[in-house]
Design an enzyme around this catalytic site. Structure first.
Site, mmCIF file in Angstrom:
data_model
loop_
_atom_site.group_PDB
_atom_site.id
_atom_site.type_symbol
_atom_site.label_atom_id
_atom_site.label_comp_id
_atom_site.label_asym_id
_atom_site.label_seq_id
_atom_site.Cartn_x
_atom_site.Cartn_y
_atom_site.Cartn_z
ATOM 1 N N SER A 129 4.726 -14.555 -46.051
ATOM 2 C CA SER A 129 4.815 -16.005 -46.161
ATOM 3 C C SER A 129 6.223 -16.408 -45.762
ATOM 4 C CB SER A 129 4.558 -16.391 -47.625
ATOM 5 O OG SER A 129 4.959 -17.706 -47.887
ATOM 6 N N TYR A 144 6.301 -15.620 -56.807
ATOM 7 C CA TYR A 144 5.654 -15.547 -55.496
ATOM 8 C C TYR A 144 6.668 -15.204 -54.408
ATOM 9 C CZ TYR A 144 2.907 -16.851 -51.399
ATOM 10 O OH TYR A 144 2.256 -16.833 -50.181
#
Length: 168
Positions: A129, A144
């Site tokens: 990501s 995350y």
């Protein structure tokens, strides 16, 4: 992680290009639909429930892949969870779960795919990501962001270790 979102799109694209797939996921509400979509493209598909953070489940997933398809050529590590909330509301158990799914899961999958992949070469695709590159993209993303940054570094380490075995 091939039943929703990016993973679903990856699965369909791979089937369109001629791949047979074993898809592992936790939420099975879209399993039958995804299986039908892939079979409509003329490809074989098996969908199983598996938690990539569970070592025994990953071992079983790899064994079932070889059993159903006679081998393994490509591993896509896409499964992830992304709870975003302020750090003072995050428990250490929740933080551990994010790391277990998003970082340990791909490591386990690579570990147990390695014996099969090194037989004839292959590919591992780790979905990270922007958060894994820059962090802090969203408030509340500490777990995350850390997991995706770790996955980016794991990808580099696996490339160095697996490259001599013709695994990209």
């Amino acid at each position: 992680g091939g039943l929703r979102g990016i993973g679903h799109a990856i699965a369909l694209a791979m089937a369109h290009e001629g791949a047979d797939l074993l898809i592992a996921g936790q939420s099975m509400d879209r399993a039958a639909q995804t299986e039908q979509e892939i079979r409509a493209l003329g490809r074989r598909c098996v969908v199983i429930r598996a938690d990539v953070a569970d070592e025994a489940a990953v071992q079983d997933m790899m064994a079932r892949t070889v059993q159903h398809f006679g081998g393994l050529d490509i591993l896509v590590n896409n499964a992830a969870i992304a709870p975003f909330k302020p750090i003072d509301e995050f428990t250490s158990a929740e933080f551990s779960r994010v790391l277990d799914v998003n970082l340990k899961g791909p490591w386990l999958c690579a570990k147990y795919a390695f014996p099969e992949l090194k037989r004839r070469g292959g590919v591992i695709i780790n979905i990270t990501s922007a958060s894994g590159h820059y962090g802090g993209a969203s408030a509340g993303g500490s777990a995350y962001d850390a997991s995706k940054g770790g996955l980016r570094q794991l990808t580099y380490a696996l490339a160095a270790e697996f490259g001599p075995h013709h695994i990209r």
